[in-house]
Design an enzyme around this catalytic site. Structure first.
Site, PDB file in Angstrom:
ATOM      1  N   GLU A 420     -37.345  21.260  11.662  1.00  0.00           N
ATOM      2  CA  GLU A 420     -36.338  21.593  12.674  1.00  0.00           C
ATOM      3  C   GLU A 420     -36.183  23.105  12.837  1.00  0.00           C
ATOM      4  OE1 GLU A 420     -32.765  19.401  11.772  1.00  0.00           O
ATOM      5  OE2 GLU A 420     -33.724  17.478  12.164  1.00  0.00           O
ATOM      6  N   GLU A 498     -38.367  12.138   9.826  1.00  0.00           N
ATOM      7  CA  GLU A 498     -37.014  11.976   9.268  1.00  0.00           C
ATOM      8  C   GLU A 498     -36.253  10.963  10.116  1.00  0.00           C
ATOM      9  OE1 GLU A 498     -35.235  15.750   8.149  1.00  0.00           O
ATOM     10  OE2 GLU A 498     -33.245  14.961   8.598  1.00  0.00           O
TER      11      GLU A 498
HETATM   12  C1  GAL Z   1     -31.506  16.820   9.554  1.00  0.00           C
HETATM   13  C2  GAL Z   1     -32.066  17.894   8.644  1.00  0.00           C
HETATM   14  C3  GAL Z   1     -31.806  17.547   7.187  1.00  0.00           C
HETATM   15  C4  GAL Z   1     -30.379  17.135   6.991  1.00  0.00           C
HETATM   16  C5  GAL Z   1     -30.070  15.974   7.893  1.00  0.00           C
HETATM   17  C6  GAL Z   1     -28.679  15.417   7.722  1.00  0.00           C
HETATM   18  O1  GAL Z   1     -31.424  17.237  10.867  1.00  0.00           O
HETATM   19  O2  GAL Z   1     -33.439  18.002   8.830  1.00  0.00           O
HETATM   20  O3  GAL Z   1     -32.102  18.648   6.375  1.00  0.00           O
HETATM   21  O4  GAL Z   1     -29.570  18.214   7.285  1.00  0.00           O
HETATM   22  O5  GAL Z   1     -30.234  16.404   9.228  1.00  0.00           O
HETATM   23  O6  GAL Z   1     -28.463  14.382   8.626  1.00  0.00           O
END
Ligand code: GAL
Length: 807
Positions: A420, A498
């Site tokens: 991100e 993710e």
């Molecule tokens: C994502 C990020 C992670 C964590 C997560 C929490 O966007 O990549 O590191 O912060 O959100 O939901």
């Protein structure tokens, strides 16, 4: 990477059948350098210190933040779990008596952060990045005549916040002293070419350092199977390469018949033993593990491992080990990975930084495919003191060192160049040039694995998605866009880097209705004011972040859509920091499938029912309610056609999973007694589960996950459960417990999995959360016995003895 040294006599004539000579080789030595360090938390300058009498003696790895107090005023903030940073000094004295022609280096696997090293008052080097390993050649800094040498390491973690998550502070990974001959081998790298069960092509590359003209060096390398048989042995002459031919390497390729292929189900490891010879002398030996496997990503059909379609069933993992903090304990990592294995996980994303080398060794051995990630930040900042400060000067070096350090691990399948990054939203030029440069480096240093970037900006404005150099498309979240992927990016394979970010506290349940999904917070940039006063979150899989999904939604889609190679759930375990949607006193995350103490939440069984071959029938919630309550009862199951629920013997109906649902449920008017679920396949009962109303908490009970501790420094994870007089865990019991440890062990930490408990992890007192707590104990002698005692007001004390045996 496992590098083992063989302090053996090399019978060279046995190796090459050349001469009847038996030469004692001048071999390399790796010395465990973790004992006898002194530590001082202080902002002053101590680089020339010799008197450590007022410093604290300790054993590495060490994380000073984790032993600190949670404090709302700590500048690490919610991301850093409100734990302290600061500046610390480590000092150690040592003597060396190696011959002056040998090279002595000091290897650090990870120091968070901005470390500076001095030997005998002279500055050796600095490394801002706290996640990458580094080595210094200290040959010209040390006395070899028996005089004491002093090493001082400054660790500066004052500027906070410098990450979005807990990093720990200190020399939190192992250190070793390596003595090797002047002419020596670099780290071997074995790459699998095409591979099937019939045959495989292996490419070996071993750098040769400091080759002197006139001295002919040769490499003899052997492939050794799991039983210790030498499968093949080959001699190779060095080649020169690099722009000016300055680099010397040994390169070899070989075809291997009937290889044992590595996979998560069968993590077969060979060893590669590399022996460097000069004339008749064997001068250096390095042995590494190696695994042979082939894989590919396909735009239409997802991921294939060793020719077989394989769904990537992964979880994201930050590197903290809960109450142990960032300090790397292989046994604690092993505990995490074993639980994930049992759940059916076959892949790990090491978010968002190079993980501990020991963690990757475990992934090789236990069978996990790894998406190895280097950066959470590129040139544009996310936090005022984060890595953007070092990007220009250090990023290329850090990235190269990361790929070189890890490329020999068979577990690694993808290089994730960043998570991100701000560049995806805010800078077309950098969003194009940075991934291009990093992908180029991967190609030249590895060339056997694809690159990916974890994106949460999925619009066509994100230059990374248009990159022709990055091999895979990585989506973070956005599960509603997965179905359309083939029409948006028809040429490229998709991996969900993710997913999910659902929220739950273990063992906490809201009452009806649980069939409406709650978005906490309602939008990422709107502060959250709702929730419960307790700051706990219901574990029915119905509370999620607005950017995420429930577990069930993403899980269904990842399994159902053939072009989705698989996904990495955020996260396998709760981690320190990021207590979304809350802030103080909440200090650790609610995202985990398993809580911070290592107790599974209910969704663990949802995944297990979908991902593992184990039979599953799991019922939630507990059955301790009030008489007028209406309670939603949920079951996760597999290997059955239907589940029937009974309350006190009376059927409440049969249910079957329908459409995209991965659970069944009943709305039940509570009455105390027994809930029983029966799963049937073809009308035959295959499984049964019962949940009973308990009586009041009366007994403390202790159980160690380890029957025996193996050797000094071995750990025992001891679970404390509060039960009623019949031994049933009381699921709502929050009892204040005091632990004591006697004999040959010491109490390292206590925990209960609660994200809101601000009692320091080093405290020997801990309230249970929903009936459970954990004590982590470390052996201090290599044999003996540890007695753990737990007591609480109005309960009888309880004892547990754990023997320690020599490993
Ligand atoms: C994502 C990020 C992670 C964590 C997560 C929490 O966007 O990549 O590191 O912060 O959100 O939901």
């Amino acid at each position: 990477m496992v590098i083992r040294m063989y302090a053996v006599r090399f019978s060279v004539f046995l190796l090459f059948s050349l001469l009847f000579l038996d030469v004692v080789a001048q071999h390399r030595t790796v010395v465990d350098f973790n004992d006898g360090w002194y530590f001082l938390l202080d902002d002053g300058d101590h680089h020339d210190e010799k008197d450590f009498s007022s410093w604290r003696l300790l054993h590495l790895p060490h994380d000073w933040s984790i032993a600190g107090e949670f404090d709302k005023a700590n500048p690490s903030g919610s991301g850093g779990a409100y734990l302290p940073g600061g500046m610390g000094w480590y000092g150690k004295q040592f003597t060396v008596s190696y011959d002056p022609t040998q090279i002595i280096s000091l290897a650090f696997e990870g120091v968070y952060q901005q470390s500076e090293v001095w030997i005998n008052g002279r500055r050796v080097g600095t490394r801002p990045n706290g996640f990458i390993g580094f080595q210094y050649d200290i040959s010209t800094y040390v006395y070899r005549d028996g005089r004491a040498n002093t090493v001082l390491v400054k660790v500066d973690n004052r500027a906070q916040p410098n990450a979005r998550f807990y990093t720990g502070s200190g020399i939190y990974r192992p250190v070793s002293l390596i003595v090797k001959p002047k002419v020596h081998l670099g780290d071997p790298f074995v790459k699998t070419g095409p591979a099937t069960h019939d045959d495989a092509i292996l490419h070996l590359e071993v750098p040769l350092e400091n080759m002197k003209a006139g001295k002919k060096a040769m490499l003899f390398w052997e492939l050794i199977d799991r039983e210790g048989n030498v499968v093949l042995g080959r001699r190779v002459a060095p080649t020169r390469r690099g722009i000016d031919g300055r680099q010397t390497v040994f390169l070899d390729s070989v075809r291997l018949k009937n290889p044992n292929l590595w996979s998560p189900d069968f993590p077969y490891l060979y060893q590669i033993r590399c022996t460097l010879t000069q004339g008749v002398e064997a001068v250096d030996v390095v042995t590494v593990n190696s695994g042979i496997r082939s894989f590919r990503f396909d735009a239409d059909n997802g991921f294939f491992l060793n020719g077989k379609p394989t769904k990537i069933r992964g979880v994201c993992m930050h590197s903290d080990l809960g109450a142990l903090g960032a300090a790397f304990y292989p046994q604690a990592a092993m505990r995490q990975l074993s639980m994930l294995k049992d759940m059916g996980v076959n892949a790990i994303r090491t978010s968002h930084n190079p993980t501990a080398p020991g963690f990757l060794d475990l992934c090789d051995r236990l069978g996990f495919m790894v998406m190895s990630e280097t950066f959470d930040v590129w040139k544009l900042q996310k936090n005022p003191y984060d890595y953007h400060l070092y990007w220009d000067e250090w990023s290329e070096r850090d990235f190269i060192d990361h790929v070189k350090r890890d490329r020999n691990h068979p577990s690694i399948f993808m290089w994730c160049l960043g998570n991100e990054a701000q560049e995806q939203w805010h800078c077309q030029a950098l969003g194009t040039s940075i991934p291009r440069r990093l992908a180029y480096l991967v190609d030249s240093l590895d060339g056997s694995r694809p690159t990916v970037v974890a994106n949460n900006e999925l619009s066509s404005k994100n230059p990374i998605l248009a990159s022709t150099e990055v091999d895979l498309i990585g989506y973070n979240y956005n599960h509603l866009k997965w179905r359309d992927f083939p029409t948006v990016h028809p040429e490229k394979p998709l991996i969900i880097t993710e997913s999910v970010s659902a929220l739950a506290t273990r063992g906490q349940y809201d009452q009806v209705p649980v069939d409406t999904i709650r978005l906490w917070p309602s939008r990422w940039d709107i502060p959250f004011n709702g929730g419960n006063a307790s700051k706990h979150i219901s574990a029915y899989d119905h509370v999620r972040t607005p950017w995420g999904s429930t577990h069930e939604e993403s899980l269904y889609l990842s399994e159902a859509l053939p072009w989705v190679s698989g996904m990495f759930v955020w996260t396998g375990f709760d981690y320190l920091g990021e207590p979304t949607p809350y802030t103080w006193p909440a200090r650790s995350s609610y995202f985990g499938i398993i809580d911070l103490a290592g107790f599974p939440k209910d969704v663990y069984y949802l995944y297990q029912s979908m991902w593992s071959g184990k039979p599953v029938l799991h019922l939630l919630p507990h059955w301790n309610w009030n008489s007028r309550d209406t309670v939603d009862v949920v079951a996760y199951y597999n290997q059955a056609d239907e589940v029937e629920l009974f309350l006190n013997g009376k059927s409440l109906g049969k249910r079957q999973k329908r459409d995209e649902q991965l659970h069944v449920s009943w709305r039940v008017a509570f009455e105390p007694g027994e809930l029983k679920a029966i799963a049937r396949r073809n009308a035959i009962v295959v499984q049964e589960r019962r949940v009973r109303t308990t009586s009041k908490p009366e007994i403390l009970s202790l159980a160690s996950e380890q029957q025996t501790i193996h050797g000094a420094d071995g750990l025992a994870f001891v679970r404390l459960t509060v039960t009623d007089k019949e031994g049933l865990t009381v699921p709502t019991a929050n009892v204040h417990v005091r632990f004591t440890v006697e004999g040959d062990g010491t109490l390292l930490a206590t925990d209960n999995g609660s994200p809101t408990d601000t009692t320091s992890f080093s405290s020997s007192e801990r309230a249970t959360l929903n009936g459970k707590a954990l004590a982590i104990i470390r052996a201090v002698n290599s044999q003996g016995r540890i007695r753990v005692r737990a007591e609480a007001d109005h309960f009888d004390p309880v004892y547990l003895d754990i023997p320690i045996q020599r490993p």
